[in-house]
Design an enzyme around this catalytic site. Sequence first.
Site, mmCIF file in Angstrom:
data_model
loop_
_atom_site.group_PDB
_atom_site.id
_atom_site.type_symbol
_atom_site.label_atom_id
_atom_site.label_comp_id
_atom_site.label_asym_id
_atom_site.label_seq_id
_atom_site.Cartn_x
_atom_site.Cartn_y
_atom_site.Cartn_z
ATOM 1 N N LYS A 23 0.818 -1.215 0.000
ATOM 2 C CA LYS A 23 0.000 0.000 0.000
ATOM 3 C C LYS A 23 0.855 1.270 0.000
ATOM 4 C CE LYS A 23 -4.240 -2.083 1.551
ATOM 5 N NZ LYS A 23 -3.831 -3.493 1.698
HETATM 6 C C1 LIG Z 1 -4.429 -4.575 1.152
HETATM 7 C C2 LIG Z 1 -3.631 -5.858 1.038
HETATM 8 C C3 LIG Z 1 -3.991 -6.882 0.124
HETATM 9 C C4 LIG Z 1 -5.236 -6.795 -0.741
HETATM 10 O O1 LIG Z 1 -5.144 -5.839 -1.753
HETATM 11 P P1 LIG Z 1 -6.450 -5.322 -2.538
HETATM 12 O O2 LIG Z 1 -5.979 -4.202 -3.389
HETATM 13 O O3 LIG Z 1 -7.438 -4.902 -1.477
HETATM 14 O O4 LIG Z 1 -6.970 -6.475 -3.344
HETATM 15 C C5 LIG Z 1 -3.162 -7.996 0.027
HETATM 16 N N1 LIG Z 1 -2.070 -8.118 0.815
HETATM 17 C C6 LIG Z 1 -1.698 -7.176 1.690
HETATM 18 C C7 LIG Z 1 -0.478 -7.397 2.519
HETATM 19 C C8 LIG Z 1 -2.458 -6.001 1.837
HETATM 20 O O5 LIG Z 1 -2.080 -5.065 2.727
#
Ligand SMILES: *Cc1c(COP(=O)(O)O)cnc(C)c1O
Length: 462
Positions: free
Chosen positions: A112
């Site tokens: 993120k």
């Molecule tokens: C947010 C997250 C996901 C999922 O991603 P999306 O974009 O919501 O599909 C997968 N793995 C981790 C470690 C995350 O923080």
Amino acid sequence: MRYISTRGRSPALSFEDVVLTGLASDGGLYVPETVPQFSREALAEMAGLSYAEIAFRVMKPFVNGEIDDETFRRLVTEAYATFSHDAVVPLNQLDANHFLLELFHGPTLAFKDVALQLLGRILDHFLKKRGERAVIMGATSGDTGSAAIEGCRHCDNLDIFILHPHNRVSEVQRRQMTSVLADNVFNIAIEGNFDDAQAMVKASFADQGFLDGTRLVAVNSINWARIMAQIVYYVAAGVALGAPHRKVSFCVPSANFGNVFAGFMAYRMGLPVERFVIATNANDILHRTLADNDFSKKELVATLAPSMDIVVSSNFERLLFEAYDRDGAAVAELLERFQAEPAALAEAPLSRLRERFASHSVDDATILEVIREAHHRTQEILDPHTATGYRAAERERGDESVPMITLATAHPAKFAEAVVKAGFPGVPLPPHMDDLLEREERYTVLPAELSAVQQFVAENRR
Ligand SMILES: *Cc1c(COP(=O)(O)O)cnc(C)c1O
């Protein structure tokens, strides 16, 4: 370039407005009105460029001149200078034709950061230009909150309030948020669960009167700029492995579908992608929809991959919009039905999706097995989210001559519980974070009452 709603009933917006707006007024999500196209030559020229330069080229058409090139280049360069690896998102080879794309070298050790390091800077730029301030509110059970805080801590025109459930997030995740002592960062520990925190944030967006006209901004993955920033690493990894002369495939550990939708955008822009494999944990709505056309809610299961624990995938709506040939009325009708009862996709859109997407769901016992197996075969310790991807990629590999790129969405040190359960002594935090457990913390405990939270936000925003 204008942005339109997936439900077809909101006016089109500019890039600046779409970044500041979040959800469309008709309940839909914004998508670009047309998809910019990269020629084979333009893609080929990106091979070997720095990540920041690829990022600039991929995102420029979406920004549409609303930030001048020189400024945008600076924002991008600053955002990715916060990553601890020179490649920003390095590729790591697992076997003859399977690669890990390591997205966890940012400040909070999860993917993120890639989007939120840039989003904070873009928001701050637009607010400064307008002479406005804004408040960010979000609820988190982990990853999003810390990445949003790190993305906004240096923003002069933003105050950020992140709610987490008191005593219900892991110590590492809490400290990643609460040890940021910047004047514009406010951590609120709610005496309740994540749903309580989430409900208070939703209620605050629905009725913003308590802020006397100050804008409230959402930084969750309904914000188009987050998707935009994530398109870049698909292109960067693709050209590193031979695109456009060679196709690639991606496997994406998925929850709200923001990440894999960004990959789909890269494909639509001209990156030759053979297939996308969607990996889910036991919260498998995406897998059930693709495999069985069972588009229905199921009760939330707490898993070893908690950042993928969801009931509904908010960004799936953006893909449905494409699958339904951009028919906003049909998408609105399907999603309204889905809110009330189990639904199913029409035949033509479903078969269109199945041409490009495969899926696989991985339960907790398998996550532990995969962490052990992957270590045995490659010496890598995978985090539990990436482990779902590793297994899904192997099961849904397809044409083995096409490179498979599995997205590593978090650093294993961040999810030590699963790693220890899999039989390993744990993974040390990277050097820049090894004093995390000794850092000073700052947060405010509040009851799970909307009025208390809103009063705190109204009094503390600057
Ligand atoms: C947010 C997250 C996901 C999922 O991603 P999306 O974009 O919501 O599909 C997968 N793995 C981790 C470690 C995350 O923080």
